[in-house]
Design a protein around this motif. Structure first.
Motif, PDB file in Angstrom:
ATOM      1  N   LEU A 155       9.904  53.462 -24.320  1.00 52.66           N
ATOM      2  CA  LEU A 155       9.399  52.727 -25.477  1.00 52.66           C
ATOM      3  C   LEU A 155       9.671  53.545 -26.722  1.00 52.66           C
ATOM      4  O   LEU A 155       9.746  54.780 -26.649  1.00 52.66           O
ATOM      5  CB  LEU A 155       7.891  52.477 -25.366  1.00 52.66           C
ATOM      6  N   ILE A 156       9.766  52.861 -27.850  1.00 52.78           N
ATOM      7  CA  ILE A 156       9.859  53.536 -29.139  1.00 52.78           C
ATOM      8  C   ILE A 156       8.727  53.022 -30.014  1.00 52.78           C
ATOM      9  O   ILE A 156       8.633  51.819 -30.273  1.00 52.78           O
ATOM     10  CB  ILE A 156      11.215  53.284 -29.821  1.00 52.78           C
ATOM     11  N   LEU A 157       7.869  53.918 -30.436  1.00 52.97           N
ATOM     12  CA  LEU A 157       6.789  53.595 -31.354  1.00 52.97           C
ATOM     13  C   LEU A 157       7.233  53.896 -32.784  1.00 52.97           C
ATOM     14  O   LEU A 157       7.964  54.853 -33.031  1.00 52.97           O
ATOM     15  CB  LEU A 157       5.536  54.403 -31.043  1.00 52.97           C
ATOM     16  N   SER A 158       6.761  53.061 -33.703  1.00 54.52           N
ATOM     17  CA  SER A 158       7.026  53.276 -35.122  1.00 54.52           C
ATOM     18  C   SER A 158       5.719  53.291 -35.879  1.00 54.52           C
ATOM     19  O   SER A 158       4.757  52.630 -35.476  1.00 54.52           O
ATOM     20  CB  SER A 158       7.915  52.166 -35.683  1.00 54.52           C
ATOM     21  N   CYS A 159       5.699  54.013 -36.986  1.00 53.26           N
ATOM     22  CA  CYS A 159       4.516  54.063 -37.843  1.00 53.26           C
ATOM     23  C   CYS A 159       4.962  54.072 -39.291  1.00 53.26           C
ATOM     24  O   CYS A 159       5.653  54.996 -39.720  1.00 53.26           O
ATOM     25  CB  CYS A 159       3.682  55.289 -37.531  1.00 53.26           C
ATOM     26  N   GLY A 160       4.561  53.054 -40.036  1.00 54.13           N
ATOM     27  CA  GLY A 160       4.873  52.987 -41.447  1.00 54.13           C
ATOM     28  C   GLY A 160       3.682  53.410 -42.294  1.00 54.13           C
ATOM     29  O   GLY A 160       2.552  52.991 -42.025  1.00 54.13           O
ATOM     30  N   ALA A 161       3.944  54.228 -43.299  1.00 55.78           N
ATOM     31  CA  ALA A 161       2.893  54.731 -44.186  1.00 55.78           C
ATOM     32  C   ALA A 161       2.987  54.054 -45.541  1.00 55.78           C
ATOM     33  O   ALA A 161       4.071  53.935 -46.109  1.00 55.78           O
ATOM     34  CB  ALA A 161       3.018  56.241 -44.353  1.00 55.78           C
ATOM     35  N   SER A 162       1.845  53.596 -46.051  1.00 57.36           N
ATOM     36  CA  SER A 162       1.820  52.956 -47.363  1.00 57.36           C
ATOM     37  C   SER A 162       0.493  53.254 -48.041  1.00 57.36           C
ATOM     38  O   SER A 162      -0.472  53.666 -47.398  1.00 57.36           O
ATOM     39  CB  SER A 162       2.030  51.448 -47.229  1.00 57.36           C
ATOM     40  N   GLY A 163       0.470  53.034 -49.340  1.00 56.92           N
ATOM     41  CA  GLY A 163      -0.746  53.271 -50.102  1.00 56.92           C
ATOM     42  C   GLY A 163      -0.583  54.377 -51.121  1.00 56.92           C
ATOM     43  O   GLY A 163       0.426  55.064 -51.180  1.00 56.92           O
TER      44      GLY A 163
ATOM     45  N   SER B 217      -1.764  57.385 -51.527  1.00 59.86           N
ATOM     46  CA  SER B 217      -1.504  58.763 -51.123  1.00 59.86           C
ATOM     47  C   SER B 217      -0.053  58.994 -50.757  1.00 59.86           C
ATOM     48  O   SER B 217       0.410  60.140 -50.742  1.00 59.86           O
ATOM     49  CB  SER B 217      -2.394  59.146 -49.942  1.00 59.86           C
ATOM     50  N   PHE B 218       0.652  57.929 -50.445  1.00 53.04           N
ATOM     51  CA  PHE B 218       2.056  58.047 -50.057  1.00 53.04           C
ATOM     52  C   PHE B 218       2.976  57.489 -51.131  1.00 53.04           C
ATOM     53  O   PHE B 218       4.145  57.195 -50.864  1.00 53.04           O
ATOM     54  CB  PHE B 218       2.308  57.322 -48.732  1.00 53.04           C
ATOM     55  N   SER B 219       2.462  57.375 -52.339  1.00 51.34           N
ATOM     56  CA  SER B 219       3.260  56.778 -53.421  1.00 51.34           C
ATOM     57  C   SER B 219       4.500  57.601 -53.735  1.00 51.34           C
ATOM     58  O   SER B 219       5.504  57.061 -54.207  1.00 51.34           O
ATOM     59  CB  SER B 219       2.408  56.606 -54.674  1.00 51.34           C
ATOM     60  N   ASN B 220       4.426  58.912 -53.459  1.00 52.25           N
ATOM     61  CA  ASN B 220       5.594  59.774 -53.658  1.00 52.25           C
ATOM     62  C   ASN B 220       6.338  60.047 -52.362  1.00 52.25           C
ATOM     63  O   ASN B 220       7.157  60.975 -52.304  1.00 52.25           O
ATOM     64  CB  ASN B 220       5.174  61.089 -54.300  1.00 52.25           C
ATOM     65  N   GLY B 221       6.026  59.257 -51.345  1.00 52.09           N
ATOM     66  CA  GLY B 221       6.700  59.426 -50.060  1.00 52.09           C
ATOM     67  C   GLY B 221       5.906  60.295 -49.112  1.00 52.09           C
ATOM     68  O   GLY B 221       4.791  60.735 -49.414  1.00 52.09           O
ATOM     69  N   ILE B 222       6.488  60.543 -47.953  1.00 49.61           N
ATOM     70  CA  ILE B 222       5.792  61.298 -46.910  1.00 49.61           C
ATOM     71  C   ILE B 222       6.388  62.685 -46.716  1.00 49.61           C
ATOM     72  O   ILE B 222       6.050  63.392 -45.773  1.00 49.61           O
ATOM     73  CB  ILE B 222       5.788  60.543 -45.559  1.00 49.61           C
ATOM     74  N   MET B 223       7.283  63.092 -47.637  1.00 49.77           N
ATOM     75  CA  MET B 223       8.026  64.337 -47.450  1.00 49.77           C
ATOM     76  C   MET B 223       7.128  65.542 -47.233  1.00 49.77           C
ATOM     77  O   MET B 223       7.442  66.419 -46.434  1.00 49.77           O
ATOM     78  CB  MET B 223       8.927  64.583 -48.656  1.00 49.77           C
TER      79      MET B 223
ATOM     80  N   ASP C 231      12.039  59.849 -44.018  1.00 48.34           N
ATOM     81  CA  ASP C 231      11.229  59.956 -45.235  1.00 48.34           C
ATOM     82  C   ASP C 231      11.586  58.870 -46.247  1.00 48.34           C
ATOM     83  O   ASP C 231      10.729  58.444 -47.028  1.00 48.34           O
ATOM     84  CB  ASP C 231      11.391  61.343 -45.855  1.00 48.34           C
ATOM     85  N   ALA C 232      12.818  58.417 -46.237  1.00 44.18           N
ATOM     86  CA  ALA C 232      13.219  57.372 -47.177  1.00 44.18           C
ATOM     87  C   ALA C 232      12.510  56.051 -46.878  1.00 44.18           C
ATOM     88  O   ALA C 232      12.324  55.224 -47.767  1.00 44.18           O
ATOM     89  CB  ALA C 232      14.732  57.177 -47.124  1.00 44.18           C
ATOM     90  N   LYS C 233      12.121  55.871 -45.615  1.00 45.74           N
ATOM     91  CA  LYS C 233      11.436  54.640 -45.210  1.00 45.74           C
ATOM     92  C   LYS C 233       9.942  54.853 -44.994  1.00 45.74           C
ATOM     93  O   LYS C 233       9.248  53.935 -44.535  1.00 45.74           O
ATOM     94  CB  LYS C 233      12.069  54.095 -43.927  1.00 45.74           C
TER      95      LYS C 233
END
Length: 117
Positions: free
Chosen positions: A17-25, A27-33, A75-77
């Motif tokens: 299986l491949i799990l994905s997790c998208g971050a938004s909001g 706190s992540f306005s400048n990305g997740i780098m 990080d771009a996504k």
């Protein structure tokens, strides 16, 4: 702030299986780098344990998944992934996405992974 997991489900032993997790909001306005991202899991009646984390150029894995699971990030996504190969019944658990930076931690709502024939 949201961490939204997807990709869980029922799979036979030996499968993947491949799990994905998208971050938004905000706190992540400048990305997740500059966030450490990762995955934890919790089986019924057990504590929540680290599965894999990735950040600042390194990744860490629980001994039980080394060689079978791979954590990656785009990080771009604003997305982190967990590829799970050679799945075993003992991998059955709710898998939670995790983000950490300077004392602040966020969790996703979890996605169920069931390994059974």
């Amino acid at each position: 702030v949201q961490l939204v997991e997807s990709g869980g489900g029922l799979v036979q032993p030996g499968g993947f299986l491949i799990l994905s997790c998208g971050a938004s909001g905000s706190s992540f306005s400048n990305g997740i780098m500059d966030w450490i991202m990762g995955w934890y899991r919790q089986a019924p009646g057990k504590q929540r344990d680290m599965v894999a984390t990735i950040g600042y150029g390194s990744s860490n894995y629980a001994d039980s998944v080394k060689g079978r699971f791979t954590v990656a990030r785009d990080d771009a996504k604003n997305t982190v992934y967990l590829q799970m190969n050679s799945l075993k019944p003992e991998d059955t658990a709710v898998y939670y996405c995790y983000a950490y930076r300077r004392g602040t931690a966020y969790w996703g709502q979890g996605t169920q992974v069931t390994v059974s024939s």
